[in-house]
Design an enzyme around this catalytic site. Structure first.
Site, PDB file in Angstrom:
ATOM      1  CB  SER A   1      78.458  -9.210 -27.245  1.00  0.00           C
ATOM      2  OG  SER A   1      79.071  -8.136 -26.299  1.00  0.00           O
TER       3      SER A   1
HETATM    4  N1  SAH Z   1      79.491  -8.337 -21.659  1.00  0.00           N
HETATM    5  C1  SAH Z   1      77.911  -7.970 -22.017  1.00  0.00           C
HETATM    6  C2  SAH Z   1      77.408  -6.909 -22.880  1.00  0.00           C
HETATM    7  C3  SAH Z   1      78.241  -5.324 -22.116  1.00  0.00           C
HETATM    8  S1  SAH Z   1      77.137  -4.193 -22.845  1.00  0.00           S
HETATM    9  C4  SAH Z   1      77.122  -9.034 -22.300  1.00  0.00           C
HETATM   10  O1  SAH Z   1      77.157 -10.260 -22.076  1.00  0.00           O
HETATM   11  O2  SAH Z   1      75.455  -8.919 -22.011  1.00  0.00           O
HETATM   12  C5  SAH Z   1      78.509  -2.849 -22.210  1.00  0.00           C
HETATM   13  C6  SAH Z   1      78.044  -2.501 -20.632  1.00  0.00           C
HETATM   14  O3  SAH Z   1      79.025  -1.933 -19.568  1.00  0.00           O
HETATM   15  C7  SAH Z   1      76.601  -1.764 -20.093  1.00  0.00           C
HETATM   16  O4  SAH Z   1      75.712  -2.812 -19.288  1.00  0.00           O
HETATM   17  C8  SAH Z   1      77.352  -0.508 -19.816  1.00  0.00           C
HETATM   18  O5  SAH Z   1      76.509  -0.523 -19.001  1.00  0.00           O
HETATM   19  C9  SAH Z   1      78.918  -1.313 -19.573  1.00  0.00           C
HETATM   20  N2  SAH Z   1      79.762  -0.018 -18.380  1.00  0.00           N
HETATM   21  C10 SAH Z   1      80.251   0.667 -19.293  1.00  0.00           C
HETATM   22  N3  SAH Z   1      80.376   1.269 -18.542  1.00  0.00           N
HETATM   23  C11 SAH Z   1      80.780   1.238 -17.400  1.00  0.00           C
HETATM   24  C12 SAH Z   1      81.763   1.161 -16.336  1.00  0.00           C
HETATM   25  N4  SAH Z   1      82.941   2.336 -16.199  1.00  0.00           N
HETATM   26  N5  SAH Z   1      82.047  -0.089 -15.373  1.00  0.00           N
HETATM   27  C13 SAH Z   1      81.121  -0.928 -15.159  1.00  0.00           C
HETATM   28  N6  SAH Z   1      80.393  -1.088 -16.442  1.00  0.00           N
HETATM   29  C14 SAH Z   1      80.126  -0.067 -17.463  1.00  0.00           C
END
Ligand code: SAH
Length: 219
Positions: free
Chosen positions: A63
């Site tokens: 993000s």
């Molecule tokens: N917080 C992260 C950015 C997240 S991007 C950072 O600091 O880099 C969102 C993430 O959520 C992605 O990696 C995606 O694979 C994950 N995601 C999507 N659906 C999910 C689920 N049901 N459970 C766990 N992770 C999930």
């Protein structure tokens, strides 16, 4: 060219966070400390303190710094808190939370991302972060209840298991909307269990995919 990452980080905090109204000193200090560049591949280090999200592989993103700050400021974790993050991604948000809370449990759906995040977090010595790979829309039953829950992927609604695993008096920060645009929502669980839902800023996240999220094709 060898970059002075400390200077880039200081500039990021001043121009992207303080200038836009982030006030919580603990949040600012945490983001001044966590080496964001280490959470992206080396080819992107030069851009890692820029005012945008960056790719982290597998079609996912780390993000934008401002969004990390807004969500962390809204969650306002206490130093004794146990926090759940859904969407580990790079692990950066987890590291920022780990500077402020006593324990962070973070869940990632994609195994390769969870493993890479674990490596970086180990390298940086974050022993108060637990990383697991599964569908985080179910929450993390064995570690519940949580003082705070942060969802860093876009959800069509508040996943019911997450609400159940939030302590009374606890808070959840979650982007709610469709695949293209969401509103950051703050859900406060009151003593007795009633939920007070407030809107914050508009935002764009990758979809939360799972049983209580979007279907696997993203629709
Ligand atoms: N917080 C992260 C950015 C997240 S991007 C950072 O600091 O880099 C969102 C993430 O959520 C992605 O990696 C995606 O694979 C994950 N995601 C999507 N659906 C999910 C689920 N049901 N459970 C766990 N992770 C999930």
């Amino acid at each position: 060219m060898v970059q002075n990452f400390d200077a880039l980080r200081k500039k990021m905090v001043e121009t992207q966070l303080i200038a836009r109204g982030i006030k919580d000193q603990r949040v600012l200090q945490a983001m001044l400390k966590v080496p964001r560049h280490l959470f992206v591949e080396e080819a992107l280090w030069d851009r890692s303190y820029g005012d945008y999200a960056l790719p982290i592989g597998e079609g996912q993103t780390i993000s934008q710094p401002y969004m990390v700050a807004v969500m962390t400021e809204l969650l306002a974790p206490d130093k004794d808190d146990k926090v759940l993050e859904i969407g580990t991604g790079s692990g950066y948000q987890a590291a920022v939370l780990a500077e402020l809370a006593s324990k962070v449990c973070t869940v990632e759906r994609i195994g390769a991302l969870g493993m890479r995040a674990r490596k970086v977090l180990d390298f940086l010595g974050y022993s108060n972060i637990a990383v697991r790979t599964f569908d985080g829309t179910y929450g993390w039953r064995d570690e519940a209840p949580f003082d705070g829950i942060i969802v860093t992927a876009a959800s069509p609604e508040v996943p019911k298991p997450l609400l159940e695993q939030l302590k009374e008096g606890g808070r959840m920060v979650i982007p709610i909307g469709d695949k293209y645009l969401q509103t950051l929502m703050v859900a406060d669980k009151k003593p007795g269990g009633a939920v007070d839902l407030k809107e914050s800023v508009k935002c764009v996240f990758v979809p939360l995919i799972g049983a209580y999220g979007f279907k696997a094709d993203g629709r």
